[in-house]
Design a protein around this motif. Structure first.
Motif, PDB file in Angstrom:
ATOM      1  N   GLU A 122      59.947  55.950  22.977  1.00 26.08           N
ATOM      2  CA  GLU A 122      60.631  56.661  24.060  1.00 26.08           C
ATOM      3  C   GLU A 122      62.128  56.380  24.049  1.00 26.08           C
ATOM      4  OE1 GLU A 122      58.415  55.277  27.428  1.00 26.08           O
ATOM      5  OE2 GLU A 122      56.601  56.308  26.710  1.00 26.08           O
ATOM      6  N   GLY A 123      62.521  55.234  23.489  1.00 17.72           N
ATOM      7  CA  GLY A 123      63.936  54.843  23.499  1.00 17.72           C
ATOM      8  C   GLY A 123      64.814  55.630  22.539  1.00 17.72           C
ATOM      9  N   GLY A 124      64.224  56.358  21.599  1.00 15.82           N
ATOM     10  CA  GLY A 124      65.040  57.124  20.660  1.00 15.82           C
ATOM     11  C   GLY A 124      64.312  57.379  19.357  1.00 15.82           C
ATOM     12  N   ARG A 125      64.842  58.293  18.551  1.00 18.82           N
ATOM     13  CA  ARG A 125      64.158  58.646  17.295  1.00 18.82           C
ATOM     14  C   ARG A 125      64.260  57.520  16.274  1.00 18.82           C
ATOM     15  NH1 ARG A 125      66.221  64.374  15.270  1.00 18.82           N
ATOM     16  NH2 ARG A 125      64.525  64.172  13.751  1.00 18.82           N
ATOM     17  N   VAL A 126      65.412  56.854  16.249  1.00 16.39           N
ATOM     18  CA  VAL A 126      65.626  55.789  15.252  1.00 16.39           C
ATOM     19  C   VAL A 126      66.299  54.597  15.945  1.00 16.39           C
ATOM     20  CG1 VAL A 126      66.761  55.178  13.074  1.00 16.39           C
ATOM     21  CG2 VAL A 126      66.034  57.531  13.467  1.00 16.39           C
ATOM     22  N   HIS A 127      65.829  53.382  15.635  1.00 14.32           N
ATOM     23  CA  HIS A 127      66.502  52.170  16.135  1.00 14.32           C
ATOM     24  C   HIS A 127      66.851  51.300  14.953  1.00 14.32           C
ATOM     25  CE1 HIS A 127      65.155  53.070  20.172  1.00 14.32           C
ATOM     26  NE2 HIS A 127      63.961  53.295  19.666  1.00 14.32           N
ATOM     27  N   TYR A 128      67.992  50.627  15.042  1.00 15.03           N
ATOM     28  CA  TYR A 128      68.283  49.652  13.994  1.00 15.03           C
ATOM     29  C   TYR A 128      67.832  48.277  14.462  1.00 15.03           C
ATOM     30  CZ  TYR A 128      70.227  47.294  10.056  1.00 15.03           C
ATOM     31  OH  TYR A 128      70.347  46.543   8.924  1.00 15.03           O
ATOM     32  N   ASP A 129      66.990  47.651  13.665  1.00 19.22           N
ATOM     33  CA  ASP A 129      66.458  46.329  13.978  1.00 19.22           C
ATOM     34  C   ASP A 129      67.345  45.299  13.279  1.00 19.22           C
ATOM     35  OD1 ASP A 129      65.041  43.972  14.082  1.00 19.22           O
ATOM     36  OD2 ASP A 129      63.107  44.871  13.552  1.00 19.22           O
ATOM     37  N   GLU A 130      68.223  44.662  14.064  1.00 20.57           N
ATOM     38  CA  GLU A 130      69.211  43.761  13.445  1.00 20.57           C
ATOM     39  C   GLU A 130      68.591  42.468  12.942  1.00 20.57           C
ATOM     40  OE1 GLU A 130      72.682  43.256  15.785  1.00 20.57           O
ATOM     41  OE2 GLU A 130      73.149  45.406  15.657  1.00 20.57           O
ATOM     42  N   PHE A 131      67.433  42.134  13.463  1.00 24.41           N
ATOM     43  CA  PHE A 131      66.784  40.891  13.042  1.00 24.41           C
ATOM     44  C   PHE A 131      66.220  41.039  11.630  1.00 24.41           C
ATOM     45  CE2 PHE A 131      63.376  37.799  12.763  1.00 24.41           C
ATOM     46  CZ  PHE A 131      63.994  36.653  13.254  1.00 24.41           C
ATOM     47  N   PHE A 132      65.505  42.147  11.412  1.00 24.05           N
ATOM     48  CA  PHE A 132      64.876  42.346  10.093  1.00 24.05           C
ATOM     49  C   PHE A 132      65.674  43.294   9.188  1.00 24.05           C
ATOM     50  CE2 PHE A 132      60.720  41.106  12.220  1.00 24.05           C
ATOM     51  CZ  PHE A 132      60.569  39.945  11.484  1.00 24.05           C
ATOM     52  N   HIS A 133      66.814  43.768   9.654  1.00 21.52           N
ATOM     53  CA  HIS A 133      67.663  44.675   8.868  1.00 21.52           C
ATOM     54  C   HIS A 133      66.884  45.892   8.373  1.00 21.52           C
ATOM     55  CE1 HIS A 133      70.712  41.607   9.054  1.00 21.52           C
ATOM     56  NE2 HIS A 133      69.781  40.737   8.704  1.00 21.52           N
ATOM     57  N   ARG A 134      66.444  46.672   9.322  1.00 22.38           N
ATOM     58  CA  ARG A 134      65.687  47.873   8.969  1.00 22.38           C
ATOM     59  C   ARG A 134      65.829  48.896  10.090  1.00 22.38           C
ATOM     60  NH1 ARG A 134      59.488  45.909  10.475  1.00 22.38           N
ATOM     61  NH2 ARG A 134      60.002  45.210  12.553  1.00 22.38           N
ATOM     62  N   TYR A 135      65.626  50.165   9.731  1.00 21.24           N
ATOM     63  CA  TYR A 135      65.554  51.226  10.729  1.00 21.24           C
ATOM     64  C   TYR A 135      64.084  51.401  11.107  1.00 21.24           C
ATOM     65  CZ  TYR A 135      70.345  52.467   9.511  1.00 21.24           C
ATOM     66  OH  TYR A 135      71.700  52.443   9.322  1.00 21.24           O
ATOM     67  N   VAL A 136      63.823  51.572  12.399  1.00 25.61           N
ATOM     68  CA  VAL A 136      62.442  51.739  12.858  1.00 25.61           C
ATOM     69  C   VAL A 136      62.276  53.133  13.437  1.00 25.61           C
ATOM     70  CG1 VAL A 136      60.671  50.891  14.450  1.00 25.61           C
ATOM     71  CG2 VAL A 136      62.206  49.269  13.337  1.00 25.61           C
ATOM     72  N   VAL A 137      61.268  53.841  12.943  1.00 25.34           N
ATOM     73  CA  VAL A 137      61.016  55.221  13.368  1.00 25.34           C
ATOM     74  C   VAL A 137      59.571  55.313  13.848  1.00 25.34           C
ATOM     75  CG1 VAL A 137      60.938  57.635  12.589  1.00 25.34           C
ATOM     76  CG2 VAL A 137      62.644  56.065  11.644  1.00 25.34           C
ATOM     77  N   SER A 138      59.336  55.957  15.006  1.00 22.49           N
ATOM     78  CA  SER A 138      57.958  55.956  15.505  1.00 22.49           C
ATOM     79  C   SER A 138      57.497  57.254  16.159  1.00 22.49           C
ATOM     80  CB  SER A 138      57.748  54.789  16.465  1.00 22.49           C
ATOM     81  OG  SER A 138      58.679  54.852  17.491  1.00 22.49           O
ATOM     82  N   ARG A 139      58.313  58.308  16.151  1.00 24.77           N
ATOM     83  CA  ARG A 139      57.793  59.587  16.675  1.00 24.77           C
ATOM     84  C   ARG A 139      56.955  60.252  15.591  1.00 24.77           C
ATOM     85  NH1 ARG A 139      62.852  61.638  20.489  1.00 24.77           N
ATOM     86  NH2 ARG A 139      62.858  59.686  21.666  1.00 24.77           N
ATOM     87  N   PHE A 140      55.861  60.877  15.995  1.00 26.68           N
ATOM     88  CA  PHE A 140      54.890  61.389  15.030  1.00 26.68           C
ATOM     89  C   PHE A 140      55.543  62.288  13.977  1.00 26.68           C
ATOM     90  CE2 PHE A 140      51.652  63.995  13.197  1.00 26.68           C
ATOM     91  CZ  PHE A 140      50.527  63.179  13.096  1.00 26.68           C
ATOM     92  N   ASP A 141      56.288  63.298  14.431  1.00 30.41           N
ATOM     93  CA  ASP A 141      56.851  64.263  13.472  1.00 30.41           C
ATOM     94  C   ASP A 141      57.827  63.595  12.504  1.00 30.41           C
ATOM     95  OD1 ASP A 141      55.353  66.201  14.603  1.00 30.41           O
ATOM     96  OD2 ASP A 141      56.993  67.177  15.692  1.00 30.41           O
ATOM     97  N   ASP A 142      58.616  62.664  13.022  1.00 32.81           N
ATOM     98  CA  ASP A 142      59.582  61.970  12.155  1.00 32.81           C
ATOM     99  C   ASP A 142      58.854  61.097  11.132  1.00 32.81           C
ATOM    100  OD1 ASP A 142      61.811  63.042  13.415  1.00 32.81           O
ATOM    101  OD2 ASP A 142      61.943  61.409  14.873  1.00 32.81           O
ATOM    102  N   VAL A 143      57.827  60.365  11.597  1.00 34.77           N
ATOM    103  CA  VAL A 143      57.089  59.476  10.690  1.00 34.77           C
ATOM    104  C   VAL A 143      56.417  60.312   9.599  1.00 34.77           C
ATOM    105  CG1 VAL A 143      55.151  57.850  10.511  1.00 34.77           C
ATOM    106  CG2 VAL A 143      56.738  57.694  12.449  1.00 34.77           C
ATOM    107  N   GLU A 144      55.816  61.403  10.014  1.00 34.86           N
ATOM    108  CA  GLU A 144      55.131  62.261   9.041  1.00 34.86           C
ATOM    109  C   GLU A 144      56.125  62.805   8.007  1.00 34.86           C
ATOM    110  OE1 GLU A 144      53.329  65.915  10.556  1.00 34.86           O
ATOM    111  OE2 GLU A 144      51.532  65.421   9.378  1.00 34.86           O
TER     112      GLU A 144
END
Ligand code: HEM
Length: 408
Positions: A35-57
């Motif tokens: 719900e917070g957004g399409r993409v988040h940058y995870d500064e701890f693990f240095h990665r982008y996190v994506v979790s909306r169904f259409d984007d993940v697919e």
């Protein structure tokens, strides 16, 4: 929630089993990420996190993205947590890109088509029946230990043509040997035990491959020896790496699907009853289990050029983590996503990933879960949860129970 309340977006260790809240309920935390957004940058693990169904697919199907950790920038997630396979071993196709991936996958694909796997159905039913016979008459038992864990290991051992006399050793080596493979938090002791088991398994499989070269059988090892794609064959190291991958990628995940799925049924007795009365609904029920309690919660890709992903500009070499578990709870894909409903029409999930890397073992995993859970429900119509305190394994990216104590 009032508009002034801002829910923090959990990232870093908060999205791993090291966080008790995540262990208890990853899905609510993943809702906040999505719900917070399409993409988040995870500064701890240095990665982008994506979790909306259409984007993940879309990311899973994007052929211009890579998986080989050697293509990730050195300080990013996929490079840090690269496959712990020994440097002297061939990397498995899970961590290779085309053309190597294409070649290796084509050489084993034939053995895993739904048609090829369907031939195993009668044996899967027999093995499930034997495992259930063994606990007949017991008031309570650990379903993981007696059923969910042995079923896939015995099935793959038979497919590979492992001598039944060696089955116990094979199970021990493959259980311990692969335990640490995907777990960056594995203790030194676990890692040492895994290495020792891995070495024994390797020696055993090398002998088995040599034996099949001398005297071909009707099994998967022989199939891999004989498999030919445009004049090309697998060498011994590649066969060994492929078998290790099948064990690592297939056993625990299928075990967890059965465990997570049965737990859902026990937590929803009306659904248990529904399956008892309508066993023909089992295939749909397994899809809903894959959606609600996916055994693999994350997958990943790597950018190989500067470009935009899910609306976010990224440089080459960046790690993208896609949340398979989060995508399945996206209300845009599944209405009322937190409800477990074995009659849901077409549950949408990405539990087996997607695109050209779509899980090779999906038909086998589905068949084992369908047959296994159907037999279990029919044999134990009054099965109940005996221990409410659920303990999940602590391997990031996976979700499965340590044990599942039930009363018959
Ligand atoms: C419920 C059980 C299982 C789940 C949830 C599962 C999940 C997955 C996922 C998420 C991927 C990555 C896909 C991607 O990133 O696009 C994958 C790949 C793979 N799985 Fe499974 N899997 C299961 C069972 C199995 C079984 C039984 C086998 C084999 C015996 C297997 C073999 C593989 C292989 C070889 C790959 C790599 C495919 C490639 O890179 O082309 N899996 N699986």
């Amino acid at each position: 929630m009032s508009t002034s309340e801002v829910r923090p977006i959990p990232l870093g260790m908060a999205l791993t089993p090291m966080n008790p809240a995540y262990q208890a309920d990853p899905y609510t935390l993943l809702d906040a990420v999505r719900e917070g957004g399409r993409v988040h940058y995870d500064e701890f693990f240095h990665r982008y996190v994506v979790s909306r169904f259409d984007d993940v697919e879309a990311i899973l199907h994007d052929r211009s993205l890579a998986v080989d950790p050697r293509k990730a920038a050195p300080d990013t997630f996929n490079a840090i947590f690269r496959n712990r396979a020994r440097e002297d071993r061939e990397p498995s196709m899970l961590f290779l890109d085309p053309p190597d991936h294409t070649r290796l996958r084509a050489l084993v694909q034939k053995a895993f088509t739904p048609r090829a796997v369907e031939r195993m159905a009668p044996r899967i039913a027999e093995i499930a029946g034997e495992l259930l016979d063994a606990v007949d008459g017991q008031e309570s038992f650990d379903l993981m230990a007696v059923f969910a864990a042995p079923l896939p290991t015995i099935v793959i051992a038979e497919m590979l043509g492992i001598d039944p006399a060696d089955r116990a050793d094979f199970k021990r080596w493959s259980d311990t040997g692969v335990a640490a493979g995907f777990d960056p938090f594995a203790s030194e002791e676990t890692k040492r035990a895994a290495e020792a088991s891995g070495a024994e398994l390797e020696a055993y499989l090398r002998r088995a491959i040599a034996e099949r070269r001398a005297a071909p059988g009707d099994d998967l090892i022989t199939g891999m020896i004989q498999a030919e794609e445009a004049g090309d064959f697998l060498n011994d190291d590649e066969i060994l790496s492929m078998i290790s991958l099948l064990l690592a990628a297939g056993n625990v995940t299928t075990t967890d699907l059965i465990g997570n799925g049965v737990l859902l049924l026990l937590q929803h007795p009306e659904q248990y009853r529904l399956l008892l009365d309508h066993p023909e609904r089992i295939a749909n029920a397994v899809e809903e289990m894959l959606r609600v309690a996916a055994p693999v919660t994350f997958s990943g890709r790597i950018t190989v050029e500067d470009r935009e992903i899910a609306g976010c500009p990224m440089h080459a070499g960046q790690s993208i983590t896609v949340s398979l578990a989060g995508a399945a709870y996206d209300p845009a894909a599944n209405a009322d996503p937190h409800r477990f409903d074995v009659t849901r029409a077409e549950p949408k999930h990405l539990a087996f990933g997607g695109g050209r890397r779509y899980c090779l073992g999906a038909p086998l995993a589905r068949l084992e879960a369908v047959i296994g859970i159907e037999r279990l429900v029919a044999r134990f119509p009054n099965l109940q949860l005996a221990e409410q305190d659920l303990v999940y394994k602590r391997v990031p990216g996976f979700r499965g129970l340590e044990r599942l104590i039930v009363e018959a």
